[in-house]
Design a protein around this motif. Structure first.
Motif, PDB file in Angstrom:
ATOM      1  N   UNK B 170       0.835  -1.196   0.000  1.00  0.00           N
ATOM      2  CA  UNK B 170       0.000   0.000   0.000  1.00  0.00           C
ATOM      3  C   UNK B 170       0.866   1.241   0.000  1.00  0.00           C
ATOM      4  N   UNK B 171       0.212   2.338   0.173  1.00  0.00           N
ATOM      5  CA  UNK B 171       0.920   3.599   0.156  1.00  0.00           C
ATOM      6  C   UNK B 171       0.837   4.205   1.541  1.00  0.00           C
ATOM      7  N   UNK B 172       2.007   4.553   2.086  1.00  0.00           N
ATOM      8  CA  UNK B 172       2.038   5.040   3.471  1.00  0.00           C
ATOM      9  C   UNK B 172       2.878   6.281   3.567  1.00  0.00           C
ATOM     10  N   UNK B 173       2.672   6.989   4.690  1.00  0.00           N
ATOM     11  CA  UNK B 173       3.492   8.146   4.953  1.00  0.00           C
ATOM     12  C   UNK B 173       4.598   7.709   5.912  1.00  0.00           C
ATOM     13  N   UNK B 174       5.797   8.135   5.656  1.00  0.00           N
ATOM     14  CA  UNK B 174       6.881   7.835   6.600  1.00  0.00           C
ATOM     15  C   UNK B 174       7.624   9.122   6.923  1.00  0.00           C
ATOM     16  N   UNK B 175       8.261   9.109   8.093  1.00  0.00           N
ATOM     17  CA  UNK B 175       8.949  10.331   8.487  1.00  0.00           C
ATOM     18  C   UNK B 175      10.401  10.300   8.048  1.00  0.00           C
ATOM     19  N   UNK B 176      11.145  11.279   8.439  1.00  0.00           N
ATOM     20  CA  UNK B 176      12.495  11.432   7.924  1.00  0.00           C
ATOM     21  C   UNK B 176      13.429  10.319   8.383  1.00  0.00           C
ATOM     22  N   UNK B 177      13.011   9.577   9.417  1.00  0.00           N
ATOM     23  CA  UNK B 177      13.841   8.446   9.830  1.00  0.00           C
ATOM     24  C   UNK B 177      13.341   7.132   9.258  1.00  0.00           C
ATOM     25  N   UNK B 178      12.300   7.204   8.444  1.00  0.00           N
ATOM     26  CA  UNK B 178      11.794   5.996   7.840  1.00  0.00           C
ATOM     27  C   UNK B 178      10.730   5.308   8.651  1.00  0.00           C
ATOM     28  N   UNK B 179      10.341   5.952   9.785  1.00  0.00           N
ATOM     29  CA  UNK B 179       9.304   5.324  10.593  1.00  0.00           C
ATOM     30  C   UNK B 179       7.937   5.517   9.964  1.00  0.00           C
ATOM     31  N   UNK B 180       7.135   4.482  10.100  1.00  0.00           N
ATOM     32  CA  UNK B 180       5.775   4.539   9.606  1.00  0.00           C
ATOM     33  C   UNK B 180       5.007   5.586  10.383  1.00  0.00           C
ATOM     34  N   UNK B 181       4.312   6.456   9.664  1.00  0.00           N
ATOM     35  CA  UNK B 181       3.510   7.460  10.374  1.00  0.00           C
ATOM     36  C   UNK B 181       2.037   7.123  10.263  1.00  0.00           C
ATOM     37  N   UNK B 205      15.905   6.117   3.746  1.00  0.00           N
ATOM     38  CA  UNK B 205      15.195   7.379   3.632  1.00  0.00           C
ATOM     39  C   UNK B 205      16.159   8.563   3.593  1.00  0.00           C
ATOM     40  N   UNK B 206      17.191   8.494   4.392  1.00  0.00           N
ATOM     41  CA  UNK B 206      18.127   9.618   4.445  1.00  0.00           C
ATOM     42  C   UNK B 206      18.740   9.859   3.068  1.00  0.00           C
ATOM     43  N   UNK B 207      19.112   8.738   2.414  1.00  0.00           N
ATOM     44  CA  UNK B 207      19.711   8.844   1.084  1.00  0.00           C
ATOM     45  C   UNK B 207      18.697   9.426   0.085  1.00  0.00           C
ATOM     46  N   UNK B 208      17.478   8.948   0.232  1.00  0.00           N
ATOM     47  CA  UNK B 208      16.440   9.413  -0.684  1.00  0.00           C
ATOM     48  C   UNK B 208      16.221  10.909  -0.530  1.00  0.00           C
ATOM     49  N   UNK B 209      16.180  11.355   0.739  1.00  0.00           N
ATOM     50  CA  UNK B 209      15.952  12.782   0.965  1.00  0.00           C
ATOM     51  C   UNK B 209      17.087  13.609   0.380  1.00  0.00           C
TER      52      UNK B 209
END
Ligand SMILES: Nc1ncnc2c1ncn2[C@@H]1O[C@H](COP(=O)(O)OP(=O)(O)O)[C@@H](O)[C@H]1O
Ligand SMILES: [Mg+2]
Lengths: 443, 309
Positions: B170-181, B205-209
């Motif tokens: 599915x599609x989810x929101x995650x925060x800057x540390x990659x945690x599921x929000x 996630x850090x790399x992606x950002x």
């Protein structure tokens, strides 16, 4: 002799233990009363005395318990019925313990009877090193020739009385003096061994430990002779219930002791016989009206007699005081004359001082000093025991001189023979001597 | 003359003989003597004075404790008293205040705590409550404390959604540390977020950002990043070639592409992919028409420089 040495040492050890605990009882077993005092010692003020051995020294003490009970089962100052005496001792000890609010385990006992016999001993040694040392004193004591004290007798006291070094005599402590020949005079007092054994038995039955034994004339003298009398020479006559004991002191040491087997109770029984009244009443009359010198006034003083026979005429008699004195006097004279004989036998009249001190319950008879000075010589006085701290008023009379003297003796013991270490090398010499004597006696 | 019969005078009553005083001396028996000595022994007295009462207390306690029912009754009583104290209004909590969270999260926290108010503050384990709140996905950290006045204050720091992550599930929101929000359906983002896809994309996630930051010049054209093989990224553009970045130093590779784009408009050309996976070598795949044109050019049928045709 060796056995005695050890048993006396054991008693000394017990006494030291009691001193460490701080509480000890003294028990005067008389014929008329048994008195017990409980003493508490303060270890803080032990002052070195004028003696020489380990026991010399004075400890401060105070009496914290005192109790007296009528004596039972004692005759002539000796224990006669063990069970009765044991009960009386229990009564006295319990009363004193109760007053002291503490328990005592050690007891020092004085005995007045048991036929004491005095011996004068002397010993002499040649000193190895030029001056007298501790070991020399023990050696000279061991060198004393012990007389045959007889079968069934035990040594009660063995006190060095006088040391002489070459030509000097009258040394009380010869240590440090320079000389070549040291000699000692020793006073040996023996009593019947049976009396000691009975006493031991009684004391043990009361759950007490015997921490010392003393002869009553000795301790009476300690408490009722003042210092200069002890120093210059005096006799102390303790007139008790069943026995009258006498001791002679000289240079602060007892040099003779003896007992006359008669006392106040004989006077009482004379009254009881002579006036035909029961003993308790006779005792009461003696204490209230008794005397030894009759005057014209006494003829008019009438004493009601009471007895309980049921015969009205017999029970309602009266006598004059002169008659009572007439009954009492012969016995008192007899006692005093017998005492005089004993003193003469001991050579009392050769002493420089002839002072005599009368003490003991029976010395309370009015006029006794007058009669005594007629019989014993004119330097007679009535003596009371020294005041000691904490002693109740009821125990201050002359009847308690033996008891108080015993307390002084407990606090200020005199060195005796067994307080000195016997040098080991003396044993063989003594046994050789004994073997020689045995050989001579038997062949 | 004296009368022969003696005159006896008044007859005296014969005195009653006093009962002979058979008074035995009051000697204590051996037993009383011993008991008294024992009583005068200091140790014994101390034992009696201290030992006996304490022994009695301990013995009675033990006797009491041996009876189960009594012990239970006692325990109940203690619990009752405790209850009474705890239930006093001073210790009661009436209000739960939750701060620092959006309404949805607030509701969620309230539901998670499930406090049955009013409740005694003695019954609340603040640490456990905090753990429970912090276990919620949207909550980054929480502090729970008794604010006094019957208020239990919960302060929450929410996780801030930084990326949209499309995955197989599915599609989810995650925060800057990659945690599921949150799931995107549950909380539609208020502002556009960069999108990543692929398995385990949330672990990088850090790399992606960082890549998104570098790709800012692409602007609206950037569609998202796709994690490939759990080790490297593909950049997907809305119109233009797919850029295959290497696993090592993807940012440098991206910069290179961007430079090429600035100079030669590489991204506007007819390319399907730009492959940078081999370091030091850039490979492009042309679109099918472009390939045809290239072949025609090679054959000389179409003039060079007029590729757009
Ligand atoms: N006030 C007194 N007057 C005369 N004799 C007394 C008096 N008090 C005691 N006695 C006599 O003293 C004797 C007891 O003396 P005491 O020293 O107590 O004897 P013991 O040492 O043998 O127990 C008894 O015979 C008693 O009758
Ligand atoms: Mg006496």
């Amino acid at each position: 002799m060796n056995l005695l040495y050890q048993s006396q040492r054991a008693m000394r050890a017990k006494r030291e233990e009691a001193m460490r605990r701080g509480v000890i009882a003294v028990l005067d077993i008389g014929t008329f009363k048994i008195a017990c005092l409980v003493l508490r010692f303060d270890e803080t003020d032990i002052t070195p005395g004028d003696g020489i051995g380990a026991m010399a020294g004075q400890a401060g003490f105070r009496v914290i318990g005192a109790s007296t009970t009528r004596s039972r089962g004692v005759k002539f100052g000796e224990i006669d019925t063990v069970q009765e005496t044991e009960r009386a001792i229990r009564t006295a000890v319990q009363g004193a313990q109760k007053m002291a609010q503490t328990r005592v385990d050690h007891v020092i006992v004085a005995l007045s009877g048991a036929r004491p016999r005095s011996y004068g001993l002397d010993g002499e040694i040649t000193l190895q090193t030029g001056s007298v040392e501790d070991g020399d004193i023990a050696s000279v004591l061991a060198a004393c020739d012990v007389p045959d004290i007889g079968h069934g007798r035990e040594v009660l006291h063995a006190q060095p009385v006088n040391f002489s070094l070459d030509h000097r005599t009258g040394l009380s402590d010869p240590r440090g003096h320079v000389g070549s020949r040291l000699s000692v005079d020793m006073h040996l007092l023996t009593i019947e061994a049976g009396a000691i054994e009975t006493l031991l038995h009684c004391v043990k039955r009361c759950d007490l430990d015997l921490a010392g034994l003393a002869s009553a004339p000795y301790v009476s003298g300690i408490s009722s002779l003042v210092e200069d009398e002890q120093e210059l020479g005096a006799a102390c006559i303790d007139m008790g219930g069943g026995s009258t004991s006498l001791s002679i002191f000289m240079k602060r040491h007892m040099i003779f002791a003896d007992t006359v087997r008669m006392g106040g109770d004989h006077v009482t029984s004379d009254i009881s016989h002579g006036l035909q009244i029961p003993m308790p009443h006779a005792e009461r009359i003696k204490a209230r009206f008794g005397g030894v010198m009759a005057t014209g006034l006494d003829d008019r003083e009438i004493i009601e007699l009471q007895s309980e026979t049921g015969d009205w005429h017999h029970d309602r008699r009266s006598v004059s005081r002169s008659e009572l004195i007439g009954v009492m006097r012969p016995r008192i004279e007899e006692i005093l004359e017998e005492t005089r004989a004993r003193l003469d036998a001991a050579g009392f009249d050769h002493l420089p001082s002839q002072r005599i001190v009368l003490t003991g319950g029976a010395s309370l008879l009015p006029g006794l000093d007058g009669l005594a000075s007629r019989i014993l010589g004119n330097q007679v006085r009535l003596g009371r025991p020294l005041r000691v701290q904490g002693l109740p008023q009821s125990a201050c009379g002359p009847a308690f001189s033996a008891c108080v003297g015993l307390a002084l003796f407990a606090a200020h013991p005199q060195d005796e023979w067994w307080d000195f270490e016997t040098p080991a090398d003396r044993y063989p010499a003594r046994s050789v001597k004994r073997a020689v004597r045995w050989f001579r006696d038997n062949w | 003359m004296r009368p022969l019969i003696a005159h006896r005078g008044p007859v005296h009553a014969r005195p009653v003989a006093e009962p002979a005083r058979l008074h035995r001396d009051p000697a204590p028996s051996r037993l009383t003597y011993r008991v008294q000595r024992l009583w005068l022994t200091p140790l014994f007295r101390a034992l009696l004075r201290v030992g006996l009462p304490s022994f009695a207390v301990i013995a009675s306690l033990l006797w009491y404790a041996t009876d189960e029912a009594r012990v239970h009754a006692l325990q109940d009583q203690v619990a009752e008293i405790r209850r009474e104290i705890e239930d006093r209004p001073e210790f009661r909590i009436n209000v739960l205040s939750i701060e620092g969270a959006s309404p949805a999260v607030t509701e969620e926290v309230r539901a998670t705590l499930a406090l049955d108010l009013p409740i005694s503050s003695f019954d609340i384990d603040l640490a456990a409550l905090r753990n429970r709140v912090e276990a919620l996905p949207p909550v980054a950290s929480a502090s729970v404390r008794n604010a006094g006045g019957g208020t239990l204050s919960v302060e929450i720091t929410e996780r801030v959604p930084a990326l949209i992550w499309q995955s197989r599930t599915g599609t989810a929101l995650i925060d800057a540390e990659g945690n599921f929000v949150a799931d995107i359906a549950a909380r539609p983002p208020t502002e556009p977020l960069p999108m990543i896809a692929g398995q385990d994309a949330d672990l990088a996630v850090a790399e992606a950002l960082a890549l998104f930051e570098a790709a800012r010049p692409l602007g609206e054209r950037l569609r998202g990043l796709v994690r490939v093989g759990e080790r490297r990224w593909d950049i997907v553009l809305r119109d233009g070639p797919r850029i295959l970045l290497p696993a090592e130093a993807p940012r440098a590779a991206l910069d290179r592409v961007l430079v090429l784009h600035d100079v030669q408009q590489i991204l506007d050309r007819d390319l399907v992919r730009i492959d940078l996976r081999n370091p030091g070598q850039l490979t492009v795949q042309l679109t099918a028409p472009a390939m045809e044109t290239l072949e025609l050019q090679r054959a000389g049928l179409v003039p060079v420089g007029d590729e757009r045709g």
